[in-house]
Design an enzyme around this catalytic site. Structure first.
Site, PDB file in Angstrom:
ATOM      1  N   HIS A   1       2.688  -7.122   6.025  1.00 26.18           N
ATOM      2  CA  HIS A   1       2.932  -7.827   4.762  1.00 26.18           C
ATOM      3  C   HIS A   1       3.613  -6.916   3.756  1.00 26.18           C
ATOM      4  O   HIS A   1       3.407  -5.709   3.760  1.00 26.18           O
ATOM      5  CB  HIS A   1       1.627  -8.372   4.162  1.00 26.18           C
TER       6      HIS A   1
ATOM      7  N   HIS B   1       4.112  -6.544  -0.418  1.00 21.64           N
ATOM      8  CA  HIS B   1       3.642  -6.976  -1.736  1.00 21.64           C
ATOM      9  C   HIS B   1       4.858  -7.112  -2.651  1.00 21.64           C
ATOM     10  O   HIS B   1       5.669  -6.185  -2.742  1.00 21.64           O
ATOM     11  CB  HIS B   1       2.734  -5.917  -2.361  1.00 21.64           C
TER      12      HIS B   1
HETATM   13  P1  DGP Z   1      -2.929  -3.861   1.850  1.00 21.61           P
HETATM   14  O1  DGP Z   1      -3.876  -2.911   1.168  1.00 21.61           O
HETATM   15  O2  DGP Z   1      -1.470  -3.443   1.609  1.00 21.61           O
HETATM   16  O3  DGP Z   1      -3.247  -4.075   3.291  1.00 21.61           O
HETATM   17  O4  DGP Z   1      -3.095  -5.232   1.074  1.00 21.61           O
HETATM   18  C1  DGP Z   1      -3.841  -6.317   1.496  1.00 21.61           C
HETATM   19  C2  DGP Z   1      -3.836  -7.322   0.384  1.00 21.61           C
HETATM   20  O5  DGP Z   1      -4.305  -8.542   0.910  1.00 21.61           O
HETATM   21  C3  DGP Z   1      -4.739  -6.982  -0.797  1.00 21.61           C
HETATM   22  O6  DGP Z   1      -3.946  -6.815  -1.969  1.00 21.61           O
HETATM   23  C4  DGP Z   1      -5.650  -8.173  -0.971  1.00 21.61           C
HETATM   24  C5  DGP Z   1      -4.990  -9.230  -0.117  1.00 21.61           C
HETATM   25  N1  DGP Z   1      -5.928 -10.132   0.555  1.00 21.61           N
HETATM   26  C6  DGP Z   1      -6.947  -9.769   1.383  1.00 21.61           C
HETATM   27  N2  DGP Z   1      -7.592 -10.860   1.826  1.00 21.61           N
HETATM   28  C7  DGP Z   1      -6.943 -11.931   1.289  1.00 21.61           C
HETATM   29  C8  DGP Z   1      -7.145 -13.340   1.381  1.00 21.61           C
HETATM   30  O7  DGP Z   1      -8.047 -13.850   2.053  1.00 21.61           O
HETATM   31  N3  DGP Z   1      -6.292 -14.139   0.676  1.00 21.61           N
HETATM   32  C9  DGP Z   1      -5.274 -13.624  -0.085  1.00 21.61           C
HETATM   33  N4  DGP Z   1      -4.501 -14.481  -0.741  1.00 21.61           N
HETATM   34  N5  DGP Z   1      -5.051 -12.296  -0.194  1.00 21.61           N
HETATM   35  C10 DGP Z   1      -5.882 -11.470   0.486  1.00 21.61           C
END
Ligand code: DGP
Length: 137
Positions: free
Chosen positions: A100, A102
């Site tokens: 992913h 951001h």
């Molecule tokens: P990273 O640390 O780069 O792997 O970021 C993971 C991101 O994913 C973090 O900013 C929070 C987001 N995240 C985790 N679980 C969920 C979820 O269930 N729904 C959404 N919308 N975001 C999530």
């Protein structure tokens, strides 16, 4: 599809999200943290852990969506700039192991510092010459 992956669950509709954009290959949705206004994640629909295992085609599909959403945010949604952040592997603070990016929308006076802070003293640093020797591809 990885049955244990929260982003796979979001992609196939088992878990809810706020969808910003979707096409055949990718999905963009709001990050649950709601820490910066408009913080959005862009993912491929196929499960890959990160950019180290995803392949060129997937990466280009994802980046196309990153660009489209970023353009929409700056042209139509009132943001002045965009940071793109991406973590690969635990050591780099990746916490969800589905590729992913951001998208962090920025405003001129938002006072966010998205830049990495140096973690080494001057005397601990290798010269750029040595680093280049070690790292060049
Ligand atoms: P990273 O640390 O780069 O792997 O970021 C993971 C991101 O994913 C973090 O900013 C929070 C987001 N995240 C985790 N679980 C969920 C979820 O269930 N729904 C959404 N919308 N975001 C999530």
């Amino acid at each position: 599809m990885n049955a244990d992956c929260i982003f796979c669950k979001i992609i196939n509709g088992e878990a809810a999200c706020y969808r910003i954009y979707e096409d055949k290959y990718t999905l963009a949705f709001l990050d649950v943290s709601n820490d910066v206004e408009g913080h959005t994640l862009v993912v491929p629909k196929k499960h890959f852990e990160n950019i180290l295992d995803c392949g060129e085609e997937t990466l280009s599909q994802v980046m196309k969506t990153v660009q489209a959403v970023s353009t929409h945010f700056t042209e139509n949604c009132g943001y002045d700039g965009i940071n793109i952040l991406n973590a690969n592997k635990e050591a780099a603070q990746q916490s969800v192991f589905h590729l992913h990016f951001h998208i962090i929308p920025r405003k001129k006076k938002d006072k966010i510092d998205a830049w990495i802070t140096a973690n080494m003293q001057e005397n601990e640093k290798n010269s750029l010459e040595k680093l280049c020797e070690k790292l060049k591809l």
